[in-house]
Design a protein around this motif. Sequence first.
Motif, PDB file in Angstrom:
ATOM      1  N   ILE A   1       0.853  -1.189   0.000  1.00  0.00           N
ATOM      2  CA  ILE A   1       0.000   0.000   0.000  1.00  0.00           C
ATOM      3  C   ILE A   1       0.888   1.238   0.000  1.00  0.00           C
ATOM      4  O   ILE A   1       1.942   1.255   0.647  1.00  0.00           O
ATOM      5  CB  ILE A   1      -0.922   0.023   1.235  1.00  0.00           C
TER       6      ILE A   1
ATOM      7  N   ASP B   1       0.544   5.392   0.867  1.00  0.00           N
ATOM      8  CA  ASP B   1      -0.263   6.476   1.425  1.00  0.00           C
ATOM      9  C   ASP B   1       0.364   7.786   0.982  1.00  0.00           C
ATOM     10  O   ASP B   1       1.425   8.180   1.478  1.00  0.00           O
ATOM     11  CB  ASP B   1      -0.296   6.366   2.958  1.00  0.00           C
TER      12      ASP B   1
ATOM     13  N   LEU C   1      -5.002   1.781   7.768  1.00  0.00           N
ATOM     14  CA  LEU C   1      -4.797   0.775   6.728  1.00  0.00           C
ATOM     15  C   LEU C   1      -4.026  -0.429   7.264  1.00  0.00           C
ATOM     16  O   LEU C   1      -4.316  -1.571   6.907  1.00  0.00           O
ATOM     17  CB  LEU C   1      -4.054   1.397   5.550  1.00  0.00           C
TER      18      LEU C   1
ATOM     19  N   VAL D   1       2.986  -0.598   4.364  1.00  0.00           N
ATOM     20  CA  VAL D   1       2.606   0.697   3.815  1.00  0.00           C
ATOM     21  C   VAL D   1       3.836   1.566   3.600  1.00  0.00           C
ATOM     22  O   VAL D   1       4.680   1.702   4.499  1.00  0.00           O
ATOM     23  CB  VAL D   1       1.620   1.430   4.744  1.00  0.00           C
TER      24      VAL D   1
ATOM     25  N   PRO E   1       2.307  -0.920  -5.823  1.00  0.00           N
ATOM     26  CA  PRO E   1       1.281  -1.216  -4.817  1.00  0.00           C
ATOM     27  C   PRO E   1      -0.009  -1.738  -5.428  1.00  0.00           C
ATOM     28  O   PRO E   1      -0.338  -1.438  -6.574  1.00  0.00           O
ATOM     29  CB  PRO E   1       1.047   0.147  -4.158  1.00  0.00           C
TER      30      PRO E   1
ATOM     31  N   LEU F   1      -2.782  -1.056  -3.637  1.00  0.00           N
ATOM     32  CA  LEU F   1      -3.697  -0.036  -3.133  1.00  0.00           C
ATOM     33  C   LEU F   1      -2.921   1.251  -2.905  1.00  0.00           C
ATOM     34  O   LEU F   1      -1.857   1.237  -2.274  1.00  0.00           O
ATOM     35  CB  LEU F   1      -4.355  -0.492  -1.822  1.00  0.00           C
TER      36      LEU F   1
ATOM     37  N   TRP G   1      -3.663   5.155  -1.379  1.00  0.00           N
ATOM     38  CA  TRP G   1      -4.599   5.925  -0.550  1.00  0.00           C
ATOM     39  C   TRP G   1      -4.157   7.384  -0.567  1.00  0.00           C
ATOM     40  O   TRP G   1      -2.987   7.679  -0.345  1.00  0.00           O
ATOM     41  CB  TRP G   1      -4.564   5.348   0.861  1.00  0.00           C
TER      42      TRP G   1
END
Length: 300
Positions: free
Chosen positions: A67, A69, A81, A90, A134, A136, A138
């Motif tokens: 992920i 961010d 998350l 992350v 990634p 995801l 965010w």
Amino acid sequence: MNHPSPHTTHPAAHRPHEPEHVNDHDHEHEHEAGDQSEILDLDAEVLAEHIASITAWLPVGTGPSRIVDLGCGTGAGTLALLERFPEAEVTAVDVSDAHLHRLREKAVAAGAADRVRIVRADLDATEWPGLGVPELVWASASLHHMADPGRALRQVHDLLAPGGLFAVVELAGFPRFLPGSAPQDAPGLEDRCHAALDRHHAEHVSHRGADWGTELAKAGFTVEGERTVTVDIGPTHTDAVGRYALSSLRRMRTGIASALTAEDLTAFDRLLDSDGPHGIVHHPDLGVRTERTVWAARRT
């Protein structure tokens, strides 16, 4: 700087307790962004339940392992998350050393430091640092601050793994803390302050309130969902709400003071006097009302 390969899934190898510094010339941008650590921490504390509801709603299917961010601030999204996806790691990106230092402290306190890779970077830069591939990405309350959000959206599209999800969370506006009849010495003050703040944002934060669903489609994403989360925390609240309101109004004053009448400014400053009887922290009808909208967009 050594960046991870697209297949690296162990950010601990990149010393998560020390941020990777990218684009050292961007200290000017950091200065402009300012240290918002206090308000970001309070926002995370007061709205933790609502942030969790957003991460729970995301249409991710199998939980992502990687992920990113973007514009992570002090880590409200990062930590939410990590809790939502316990197998994930992350990469948290921000321009502010102060914010990243605070995020690092939170990750250590949560026992999650080995799952966080911290990268200091200016997201307005033409080239972003290597952030892996990634599943995801965010971005919460960060896109509207970017000089060219359209370019940023295209960069995210290229960054994501095929089939990956991009979650965009944006504010509907500045939170409201008092009913329209308050304060007693200046009824409707908050409405007038919000009108002044809206004019300030129109001049200085032109991308606030953009139609992000349309912008995501332009960048090649398929928007799979949109949801608005309504926050309405009533007078029965925690001490953090009072501190959140006070910190928020202090920041608001910077953008609106010159637009208020002398009478309204005096009333506003009484709200900021935490030791006085009219201080916002002492209002029996203090609450928090705001909205946040999240878009879930797929790279197909």
